[in-house]
Design a protein around this motif. Structure first.
Motif, short mmCIF file in Angstrom:
data_model
loop_
_atom_site.label_atom_id
_atom_site.label_comp_id
_atom_site.label_asym_id
_atom_site.label_seq_id
_atom_site.Cartn_x
_atom_site.Cartn_y
_atom_site.Cartn_z
N GLN A 1 22.20 -41.06 -9.06
CA GLN A 1 20.88 -40.45 -8.82
C GLN A 1 21.02 -38.98 -8.39
OE1 GLN A 1 18.38 -42.47 -9.79
NE2 GLN A 1 20.19 -43.74 -10.18
N MET A 2 22.24 -38.49 -8.35
CA MET A 2 22.50 -37.12 -7.91
C MET A 2 22.90 -36.24 -9.08
SD MET A 2 21.89 -37.71 -4.77
CE MET A 2 22.39 -36.23 -3.92
N GLU A 3 22.69 -34.93 -8.89
CA GLU A 3 23.13 -33.94 -9.88
C GLU A 3 23.76 -32.78 -9.12
OE1 GLU A 3 19.58 -32.82 -11.97
OE2 GLU A 3 18.79 -31.67 -10.29
N MET A 4 24.57 -32.02 -9.82
CA MET A 4 25.24 -30.88 -9.20
C MET A 4 24.22 -29.78 -8.87
SD MET A 4 28.38 -31.68 -9.00
CE MET A 4 29.45 -32.90 -9.71
N CYS A 5 24.51 -29.04 -7.80
CA CYS A 5 23.69 -27.89 -7.44
C CYS A 5 24.57 -26.88 -6.72
CB CYS A 5 22.50 -28.31 -6.55
SG CYS A 5 22.98 -28.92 -4.92
N ARG A 6 24.00 -25.76 -6.37
CA ARG A 6 24.72 -24.70 -5.65
C ARG A 6 23.95 -24.34 -4.39
NH1 ARG A 6 29.84 -23.58 -7.62
NH2 ARG A 6 29.84 -24.16 -9.80
N PHE A 7 24.68 -24.04 -3.33
CA PHE A 7 24.09 -23.64 -2.06
C PHE A 7 23.36 -22.31 -2.22
CE2 PHE A 7 24.16 -21.83 2.22
CZ PHE A 7 23.79 -22.92 2.98
N THR A 8 22.16 -22.22 -1.65
CA THR A 8 21.39 -20.98 -1.66
C THR A 8 21.02 -20.62 -0.23
OG1 THR A 8 19.21 -22.04 -1.78
CG2 THR A 8 20.34 -21.63 -3.89
N GLU A 9 20.54 -19.43 -0.03
CA GLU A 9 20.12 -18.99 1.31
C GLU A 9 19.02 -19.89 1.86
OE1 GLU A 9 21.71 -16.88 3.31
OE2 GLU A 9 23.16 -16.70 1.69
N ASP A 10 18.20 -20.45 0.99
CA ASP A 10 17.14 -21.36 1.44
C ASP A 10 17.71 -22.63 2.09
OD1 ASP A 10 15.21 -19.64 0.51
OD2 ASP A 10 14.89 -20.74 -1.37
N ASP A 11 18.97 -22.96 1.77
CA ASP A 11 19.59 -24.15 2.34
C ASP A 11 19.98 -23.98 3.81
OD1 ASP A 11 19.59 -25.93 0.07
OD2 ASP A 11 21.10 -24.62 -0.83
N ARG A 12 19.92 -22.78 4.31
CA ARG A 12 20.29 -22.54 5.72
C ARG A 12 19.20 -22.97 6.70
NH1 ARG A 12 24.97 -20.06 5.33
NH2 ARG A 12 25.21 -18.53 3.67
N SER A 13 17.99 -23.19 6.20
CA SER A 13 16.88 -23.55 7.09
C SER A 13 16.26 -24.87 6.65
CB SER A 13 15.84 -22.43 7.07
OG SER A 13 15.34 -22.27 5.76
N ASN B 1 27.38 -22.67 7.46
CA ASN B 1 28.59 -21.91 7.15
C ASN B 1 28.98 -21.90 5.68
OD1 ASN B 1 29.18 -24.59 7.22
ND2 ASN B 1 31.13 -24.38 8.29
N CYS B 2 28.15 -22.41 4.80
CA CYS B 2 28.46 -22.37 3.37
C CYS B 2 28.12 -20.99 2.81
CB CYS B 2 27.64 -23.41 2.60
SG CYS B 2 28.23 -25.09 2.78
N GLU B 3 28.91 -20.57 1.84
CA GLU B 3 28.59 -19.34 1.13
C GLU B 3 27.61 -19.67 0.00
OE1 GLU B 3 32.03 -17.27 -0.32
OE2 GLU B 3 33.16 -17.71 1.51
N ALA B 4 26.77 -18.71 -0.32
CA ALA B 4 25.86 -18.90 -1.46
C ALA B 4 26.72 -19.20 -2.69
CB ALA B 4 25.02 -17.65 -1.68
#
Length: 139
Positions: free
Chosen positions: A26-38, A46-49
């Motif tokens: 039920q999951m798919e790949m994604c990338r961390f974004t600045e919106d993920d910090r909040s 502590n993840c990099e974009a």
């Protein structure tokens, strides 16, 4: 979002219970974004974009939940990850009810069955390698 990279593949199925396979399917790949910090994911600071992770393929993490960025393969393998993903999916408004019902049924049934010896670890190593194809540093 990178739908071209599947989180799980059919050749992984024999390694784990039907529950765990359906859960991660039920999951798919994604990338961390600045919106993920909040928001709902505020623990992740502590993840990099661009850091690879996975998200619910039904809601794409839109409500601030359902996106996961484990720091290590071991963290991904932990039962806590399963629980977090399960809890999201059974509450996700966009996840089809038949998937939610099957997850609940298989989760209850799973208590009686075990993953093949060493299979769970191998399964999550494969998932990790797909999330981090050019980086084995965290394995």
């Amino acid at each position: 979002k990178d739908p071209s990279v599947e989180v799980v593949r059919q050749q992984d199925r024999h390694l784990v219970t039907d529950y765990l396979f359906l859960l991660l399917d039920q999951m798919e790949m994604c990338r961390f974004t600045e919106d993920d910090r909040s928001g709902g994911r505020s623990k992740v600071k502590n993840c990099e974009a661009g850091y690879p992770g996975m998200q619910c393929k039904h809601c794409e993490g839109k409500a601030g939940f359902g996106r996961y960025f484990p720091a290590t393969c071991q963290a991904l393998t932990s039962a806590n990850s399963d629980r977090n993903i399960h809890n999201h999916l059974v509450k996700c408004r966009r996840c089809p009810p038949y998937v939610q019902e099957e997850l609940v049924r298989l989760h209850e049934q799973q208590q009686r069955y075990k993953n093949r010896r060493g299979g769970r670890k191998q399964f999550f190593q494969r998932v990790w390698a797909r999330m981090h194809p050019n980086n084995t540093e965290y394995v």
